[in-house]
Design an enzyme around this catalytic site. Structure first.
Site, short mmCIF file in Angstrom:
data_model
loop_
_atom_site.label_atom_id
_atom_site.label_comp_id
_atom_site.label_asym_id
_atom_site.label_seq_id
_atom_site.Cartn_x
_atom_site.Cartn_y
_atom_site.Cartn_z
N GLY A 27 -2.15 2.89 -0.75
CA GLY A 27 -3.56 2.61 -0.45
C GLY A 27 -3.74 1.35 0.36
O GLY A 27 -2.79 0.85 0.97
N LEU A 29 -5.43 1.22 3.12
CA LEU A 29 -4.90 1.84 4.34
C LEU A 29 -5.25 1.06 5.60
O LEU A 29 -6.37 0.60 5.78
CB LEU A 29 -5.43 3.27 4.45
CG LEU A 29 -5.09 4.17 3.25
CD1 LEU A 29 -5.70 5.56 3.43
CD2 LEU A 29 -3.59 4.26 3.02
N GLY A 32 -1.19 1.33 10.36
CA GLY A 32 0.19 1.77 10.15
C GLY A 32 0.20 3.07 9.36
O GLY A 32 0.82 4.06 9.76
N HIS A 33 -0.52 3.07 8.23
CA HIS A 33 -0.61 4.29 7.42
C HIS A 33 -1.24 5.42 8.25
O HIS A 33 -0.79 6.55 8.23
CB HIS A 33 -1.51 4.06 6.20
CG HIS A 33 -1.04 2.99 5.27
ND1 HIS A 33 -1.71 1.80 5.11
CD2 HIS A 33 0.01 2.94 4.42
CE1 HIS A 33 -1.09 1.05 4.20
NE2 HIS A 33 -0.04 1.73 3.77
N GLN A 57 7.91 0.11 -9.03
CA GLN A 57 8.63 -0.52 -7.92
C GLN A 57 8.31 -2.01 -7.78
O GLN A 57 8.78 -2.66 -6.85
CB GLN A 57 8.37 0.23 -6.61
CG GLN A 57 6.97 0.11 -6.05
CD GLN A 57 6.78 1.01 -4.84
OE1 GLN A 57 6.81 2.23 -4.95
NE2 GLN A 57 6.61 0.41 -3.67
N ASP A 146 9.46 -0.24 6.56
CA ASP A 146 10.26 -0.35 5.34
C ASP A 146 11.58 0.38 5.61
O ASP A 146 11.80 1.48 5.11
CB ASP A 146 9.50 0.27 4.17
CG ASP A 146 8.17 -0.43 3.94
OD1 ASP A 146 8.16 -1.42 3.20
OD2 ASP A 146 7.16 -0.02 4.53
N ARG A 183 -0.11 -6.49 2.56
CA ARG A 183 0.08 -7.86 2.05
C ARG A 183 -0.40 -8.92 3.05
O ARG A 183 -0.52 -10.09 2.68
CB ARG A 183 1.54 -8.08 1.67
CG ARG A 183 1.95 -7.27 0.45
CD ARG A 183 3.31 -7.65 -0.08
NE ARG A 183 3.54 -7.07 -1.39
CZ ARG A 183 4.22 -5.94 -1.63
NH1 ARG A 183 4.74 -5.27 -0.63
NH2 ARG A 183 4.37 -5.49 -2.86
P1 AMP Z 1 2.79 1.30 1.54
O1 AMP Z 1 1.38 1.69 1.30
O2 AMP Z 1 2.97 -0.12 1.92
O3 AMP Z 1 3.72 1.75 0.44
O4 AMP Z 1 3.27 2.11 2.83
C1 AMP Z 1 3.15 3.50 2.90
C2 AMP Z 1 3.86 4.00 4.13
O5 AMP Z 1 3.30 3.39 5.28
C3 AMP Z 1 5.36 3.63 4.14
O6 AMP Z 1 6.11 4.71 4.67
C4 AMP Z 1 5.39 2.44 5.05
O7 AMP Z 1 6.64 2.25 5.67
C5 AMP Z 1 4.33 2.80 6.06
N1 AMP Z 1 3.85 1.61 6.76
C6 AMP Z 1 3.39 0.46 6.21
N2 AMP Z 1 3.10 -0.44 7.17
C7 AMP Z 1 3.39 0.16 8.35
C8 AMP Z 1 3.32 -0.26 9.72
N3 AMP Z 1 2.89 -1.47 10.06
N4 AMP Z 1 3.71 0.61 10.67
C9 AMP Z 1 4.16 1.85 10.34
N5 AMP Z 1 4.25 2.30 9.07
C10 AMP Z 1 3.88 1.47 8.10
#
Ligand code: AMP
Length: 277
Positions: A27, A29, A32-33, A57, A146, A183
């Site tokens: 979430g 969002l 990137g998401h 995690q 990641d 973050r």
């Molecule tokens: P998270 O919500 O941080 O667990 O991320 C969910 C998905 O979004 C994971 O596959 C992350 O690698 C991807 N993600 C997070 N930040 C980015 C970004 N800046 N660019 C591309 N993918 C991202």
């Protein structure tokens, strides 16, 4: 758009569908998401997104409690992207009486972030496998941001003979170059300024490689210097599949960085020989 909170309903929604693209998220969002979702929309008939801040995690003392939860805004974004279904379970739904966890033999999870976040990838692999079993997607989309997570999930899918294509997606950055991350909201103005050195350092590493510097130690030393305003956790030049350290780099070598800006831990990476960051 369907918002589903129980496993039974989620399984039911997916049961008569093939060609599901799945995007797991925690979430809050950002673009990137959304870029992952757009790729799924393009390639798959249905897109399912999970929004779940996965407690298993996070280690003790990490930011589980203060992790930004912005469900209403997330839903607006997901609706505008015409996502088919959002899976939004609570902890009890996902972990009631849970006793079995997925771990690797340590060769992948013991490196990079795993050295500093023991148990993190056990939590990631476990929740992702659960989601895969509930949703049964044909493809699942993960950000290269990641990078270690992407490599571990790809290996889990291979080792457990899952029929899911894992699609790596490029890192989306703000206009100033900072990789988008939920973050980033923790950063003060000054910390954010300091954090921009990560992008500069990765760019410099690529430039050194382009100018034929192949000695990992020399590239790392330069990057270390550029990151002096941050508290560096690691700077590593690694093989993209095994995550082993490289002594001599090549075009596929990944430079991965983790560093603190104040109390906020940031990660980023790049492929030395690729044009895009
Ligand atoms: P998270 O919500 O941080 O667990 O991320 C969910 C998905 O979004 C994971 O596959 C992350 O690698 C991807 N993600 C997070 N930040 C980015 C970004 N800046 N660019 C591309 N993918 C991202």
């Amino acid at each position: 758009m369907n918002i589903i909170s129980t496993i039974k309903e989620m399984k039911y929604f997916c049961s008569d569908k093939t060609d599901i693209g799945f995007v797991p998220t925690m979430g809050n969002l950002h673009n990137g998401h959304l870029s992952l979702i757009e790729q799924s929309n393009k390639r798959d008939k249905y897109t399912v997104v999970s929004v779940f801040v996965n407690p298993s995690q996070f280690g003790p003392g990490e930011d589980y409690d203060k992790y930004p939860r912005t469900f209403d805004e997330d839903i607006k974004k997901l609706k505008s992207l015409k996502v088919d279904s959002v899976f939004f379970p609570d902890n009890k739904t996902m972990y009631n009486d849970h006793k079995i966890y997925v771990i690797d033999n340590g060769n992948l999870s013991g490196k990079l972030c795993g050295k500093y976040r023991p148990g993190h990838f056990k939590g990631v692999l476990t929740i992702v496998l659960k989601f895969f079993n509930i949703i049964k997607p044909g493809r699942a989309y993960f950000g290269r941001k990641d990078y270690q997570q992407f490599v571990l999930i790809k290996k889990m899918v291979k080792d457990f003979n899952l029929d899911i294509e894992i699609v790596p997606c490029r890192i989306i950055r703000d206009s100033d170059g900072l990789a988008l991350s939920s973050r980033n909201t923790y950063l003060t103005g000054q910390e954010r300024q300091n954090a921009l050195s990560i992008n500069r350092a990765l760019t410099e590493a690529k430039k050194m490689y382009k100018n034929n510097e192949l000695i990992a130690e020399k590239i790392i030393k330069e990057v270390e210097e550029l990151l002096k305003d941050l508290k560096i956790q690691y700077i590593e030049l690694i093989d993209p599949d095994t995550l082993e350290n490289k002594v001599k780099v090549d075009r596929k070598t990944v430079m991965a960085v983790a560093a603190f800006a104040g109390k906020t831990r940031l990660i980023d990476n790049t492929v030395l020989g690729e044009d895009i960051l």
